[in-house]
Design a protein around this motif. Structure first.
Motif, PDB file in Angstrom:
ATOM      1  N   GLU A 105       0.825  -1.209   0.000  1.00 31.34           N
ATOM      2  CA  GLU A 105       0.000   0.000   0.000  1.00 31.34           C
ATOM      3  C   GLU A 105       0.862   1.263   0.000  1.00 31.34           C
ATOM      4  O   GLU A 105       0.436   2.306  -0.484  1.00 31.34           O
ATOM      5  CB  GLU A 105      -0.936   0.011   1.211  1.00 31.34           C
ATOM      6  CG  GLU A 105      -2.143  -0.895   1.045  1.00 31.34           C
ATOM      7  CD  GLU A 105      -3.148  -0.726   2.167  1.00 31.34           C
ATOM      8  OE1 GLU A 105      -2.802  -0.106   3.197  1.00 31.34           O
ATOM      9  OE2 GLU A 105      -4.288  -1.197   2.026  1.00 31.34           O
ATOM     10  N   ALA A 106       2.070   1.161   0.533  1.00 30.81           N
ATOM     11  CA  ALA A 106       2.987   2.308   0.531  1.00 30.81           C
ATOM     12  C   ALA A 106       3.721   2.452  -0.794  1.00 30.81           C
ATOM     13  O   ALA A 106       4.250   3.528  -1.101  1.00 30.81           O
ATOM     14  CB  ALA A 106       3.991   2.167   1.672  1.00 30.81           C
ATOM     15  N   LEU A 107       3.740   1.386  -1.587  1.00 37.33           N
ATOM     16  CA  LEU A 107       4.466   1.391  -2.856  1.00 37.33           C
ATOM     17  C   LEU A 107       3.586   1.713  -4.059  1.00 37.33           C
ATOM     18  O   LEU A 107       4.083   2.141  -5.107  1.00 37.33           O
ATOM     19  CB  LEU A 107       5.105   0.020  -3.106  1.00 37.33           C
ATOM     20  CG  LEU A 107       6.348  -0.368  -2.326  1.00 37.33           C
ATOM     21  CD1 LEU A 107       6.707  -1.806  -2.636  1.00 37.33           C
ATOM     22  CD2 LEU A 107       7.502   0.565  -2.653  1.00 37.33           C
ATOM     23  N   LEU A 108       2.280   1.492  -3.908  1.00 38.77           N
ATOM     24  CA  LEU A 108       1.360   1.557  -5.042  1.00 38.77           C
ATOM     25  C   LEU A 108       0.175   2.468  -4.720  1.00 38.77           C
ATOM     26  O   LEU A 108      -0.025   2.834  -3.556  1.00 38.77           O
ATOM     27  CB  LEU A 108       0.874   0.144  -5.378  1.00 38.77           C
ATOM     28  CG  LEU A 108       1.950  -0.839  -5.854  1.00 38.77           C
ATOM     29  CD1 LEU A 108       1.418  -2.269  -5.844  1.00 38.77           C
ATOM     30  CD2 LEU A 108       2.450  -0.459  -7.238  1.00 38.77           C
ATOM     31  N   PRO A 109      -0.611   2.851  -5.725  1.00 39.46           N
ATOM     32  CA  PRO A 109      -1.774   3.690  -5.468  1.00 39.46           C
ATOM     33  C   PRO A 109      -2.706   3.063  -4.430  1.00 39.46           C
ATOM     34  O   PRO A 109      -3.144   1.920  -4.576  1.00 39.46           O
ATOM     35  CB  PRO A 109      -2.451   3.792  -6.837  1.00 39.46           C
ATOM     36  CG  PRO A 109      -1.315   3.685  -7.802  1.00 39.46           C
ATOM     37  CD  PRO A 109      -0.395   2.663  -7.180  1.00 39.46           C
ATOM     38  N   SER A 110      -3.016   3.804  -3.384  1.00 40.03           N
ATOM     39  CA  SER A 110      -3.873   3.358  -2.291  1.00 40.03           C
ATOM     40  C   SER A 110      -4.272   4.594  -1.508  1.00 40.03           C
ATOM     41  O   SER A 110      -3.826   5.710  -1.802  1.00 40.03           O
ATOM     42  CB  SER A 110      -3.131   2.372  -1.375  1.00 40.03           C
ATOM     43  OG  SER A 110      -2.054   3.038  -0.713  1.00 40.03           O
ATOM     44  N   GLN A 111      -5.091   4.417  -0.501  1.00 40.95           N
ATOM     45  CA  GLN A 111      -5.440   5.557   0.337  1.00 40.95           C
ATOM     46  C   GLN A 111      -4.213   6.126   1.017  1.00 40.95           C
ATOM     47  O   GLN A 111      -4.102   7.340   1.218  1.00 40.95           O
ATOM     48  CB  GLN A 111      -6.478   5.139   1.392  1.00 40.95           C
ATOM     49  CG  GLN A 111      -7.880   4.936   0.832  1.00 40.95           C
ATOM     50  CD  GLN A 111      -8.908   4.733   1.925  1.00 40.95           C
ATOM     51  OE1 GLN A 111      -8.575   4.490   3.081  1.00 40.95           O
ATOM     52  NE2 GLN A 111     -10.180   4.837   1.562  1.00 40.95           N
ATOM     53  N   ARG A 112      -3.261   5.269   1.360  1.00 41.44           N
ATOM     54  CA  ARG A 112      -2.045   5.722   2.051  1.00 41.44           C
ATOM     55  C   ARG A 112      -1.201   6.635   1.182  1.00 41.44           C
ATOM     56  O   ARG A 112      -0.454   7.472   1.693  1.00 41.44           O
ATOM     57  CB  ARG A 112      -1.206   4.522   2.494  1.00 41.44           C
ATOM     58  CG  ARG A 112      -1.842   3.711   3.610  1.00 41.44           C
ATOM     59  CD  ARG A 112      -0.941   2.564   4.019  1.00 41.44           C
ATOM     60  NE  ARG A 112       0.347   3.021   4.508  1.00 41.44           N
ATOM     61  CZ  ARG A 112       1.345   2.203   4.846  1.00 41.44           C
ATOM     62  NH1 ARG A 112       1.183   0.886   4.743  1.00 41.44           N
ATOM     63  NH2 ARG A 112       2.488   2.675   5.288  1.00 41.44           N
ATOM     64  N   THR A 113      -1.286   6.451  -0.135  1.00 41.74           N
ATOM     65  CA  THR A 113      -0.480   7.270  -1.046  1.00 41.74           C
ATOM     66  C   THR A 113      -1.340   8.272  -1.813  1.00 41.74           C
ATOM     67  O   THR A 113      -0.940   8.759  -2.869  1.00 41.74           O
ATOM     68  CB  THR A 113       0.279   6.376  -2.047  1.00 41.74           C
ATOM     69  OG1 THR A 113      -0.679   5.627  -2.823  1.00 41.74           O
ATOM     70  CG2 THR A 113       1.218   5.418  -1.327  1.00 41.74           C
ATOM     71  N   ASP A 114      -2.532   8.551  -1.261  1.00 43.15           N
ATOM     72  CA  ASP A 114      -3.452   9.496  -1.894  1.00 43.15           C
ATOM     73  C   ASP A 114      -3.736   9.079  -3.333  1.00 43.15           C
ATOM     74  O   ASP A 114      -3.676   9.880  -4.263  1.00 43.15           O
ATOM     75  CB  ASP A 114      -2.872  10.916  -1.845  1.00 43.15           C
ATOM     76  CG  ASP A 114      -3.906  11.986  -2.208  1.00 43.15           C
ATOM     77  OD1 ASP A 114      -5.119  11.697  -2.129  1.00 43.15           O
ATOM     78  OD2 ASP A 114      -3.494  13.107  -2.579  1.00 43.15           O
ATOM     79  N   GLY A 115      -4.061   7.804  -3.486  1.00 40.61           N
ATOM     80  CA  GLY A 115      -4.368   7.276  -4.814  1.00 40.61           C
ATOM     81  C   GLY A 115      -3.179   7.255  -5.755  1.00 40.61           C
ATOM     82  O   GLY A 115      -3.344   7.188  -6.977  1.00 40.61           O
TER      83      GLY A 115
END
Length: 371
Positions: free
Chosen positions: A172-182
């Protein structure tokens, strides 16, 4: 005229680990034989019901068929549906997925997926990929085998919890996710404070784009027409709107998976597409979408695809544990999960870690030159 039961010939054509497929056609010598074409009866297996929304799947298949993708839908019933029978198509053989000659299957697949990503937009309830995976993890945590020592040992070998959750946190920290703001934060820096190169940013922009994706493009789900010389896709039960990079990576991961039937061996080193093949495939895909790529952007895209390959592979490993606990199908899901984790996910992780290390060093050197 209606087709009576006694006049119908029903032949099982596949006994997969998710669905049972039957060819239904009028018997020879009956009045309907020359007037009615065969159809495919797809009976949903309980193996997929835990992880697939069958109502949503039926809507997807219906809407896609109207858009020119997949089989025409004739009707649905309680635990399945009736579809067009592909008399003029066949599923690809595993190695045909990476074949460039005498028939260029690689380019056919890339172009068809590009067309699907551009045109397909079924109006169905959105599925959040990360939420779905967390739901699968929760289901998997309930899986246990108190009365089966062999299965219990295999599950212990996989050691899924909290390992799966920790790996999902990292991804989730490496790819688009809520953690990386999409993914927007990932377009600004490498995560170490160093700026991205223009090529790295462009590669991420392209592969982070969200479109309707298939997410299960193994050889058996790619149907080839010898006469028309084109391909079409079937089996959309895992489809959703998500990053095109995940669809591409999952297709690449599906090559060694599909090749299991060749030697009963899951060999990533032998069958995962080479960098040269990936570059050729990506070039064909983006040419079909009228996007120009230079060599530097292609180099960066391979790194991003490898990160998505981690997610694609982990997804099927998590799926395998859920299936092991819920499916009545005679298939060793735990062996499958261990195999894809140890020989697939861990292999891709080593490659991705090395690639990120090289990128980080290059980015730091570039930043130093501008200070």
């Amino acid at each position: 005229a209606a087709l009576e039961d006694a006049d119908a010939e029903v032949v099982q054509v596949s006994g997969g680990i998710t669905n049972m497929l039957y060819r239904v056609a009028p018997k020879k010598g009956t009045a309907m034989h020359s007037r009615a074409a065969p159809i495919l009866a797809r009976v949903f297996g309980q193996a997929g019901d835990v992880v697939c929304d069958r109502r949503r799947e039926n809507v997807v298949v219906a809407e896609l068929s109207e858009m020119g993708f997949g089989p025409k839908l004739f009707g649905v019933f309680a635990n399945g549906r009736l579809e067009h029978w592909y008399a003029d198509r066949r599923p690809l053989e595993p190695l045909e997925m990476v074949q460039a000659e005498p028939v260029d299957m690689q380019t056919m697949i890339a172009k068809r997926l590009a067309e699907m990503h551009q045109r397909a937009s079924p109006k169905v309830e959105e599925v959040d990929l990360w939420a779905q995976l967390r739901d699968w993890v929760a289901l998997g945590k309930k899986v246990a085998f108190p009365d089966d020592a062999e299965k219990a040992a295999k599950l212990a070998k996989l050691n899924p919890y909290p390992r799966f959750e920790e790996q999902l946190d990292e991804l989730e920290a490496l790819l688009p996710s809520q953690r990386t703001d999409g993914g927007r934060r990932l377009l600004e820096s490498t995560g170490t404070g160093a700026s991205l190169s223009a090529a790295a940013r462009r590669a991420r922009e392209l592969l982070f784009e969200e479109r309707f994706c298939h997410l299960d493009l193994l050889s058996g789900n790619i149907m080839y027409s010898e006469g028309v010389r084109d391909v079409d896709f079937i089996d959309y039960e895992y489809s959703m709107r998500t990053c095109v990079g995940l669809d591409v990576a999952n297709h690449f991961c599906a090559v060694p998976e599909s090749c299991l039937i060749l030697e009963d061996t899951f060999d990533v080193d032998k069958y995962y597409p080479s960098q040269a093949l990936q570059r050729r495939w990506l070039s064909a895909y983006y040419a079909a979408r009228r996007v120009e790529l230079d060599e530097e952007v292609l180099d960066e895209m391979l790194k991003v695809v490898l990160d998505f390959a981690l997610l694609a592979e982990l997804r099927w490993v998590i799926w395998s544990v859920v299936q092991a606990g819920h499916s009545p199908v005679d298939f060793d899901y735990l062996d499958y999960g261990v195999m894809r984790f140890e020989q697939g996910f861990m292999n891709y992780r080593d490659g991705a870690t090395a690639a990120r290390g090289r990128s980080r060093q290059a980015a730091l050197e570039m930043s130093a030159q501008h200070t």
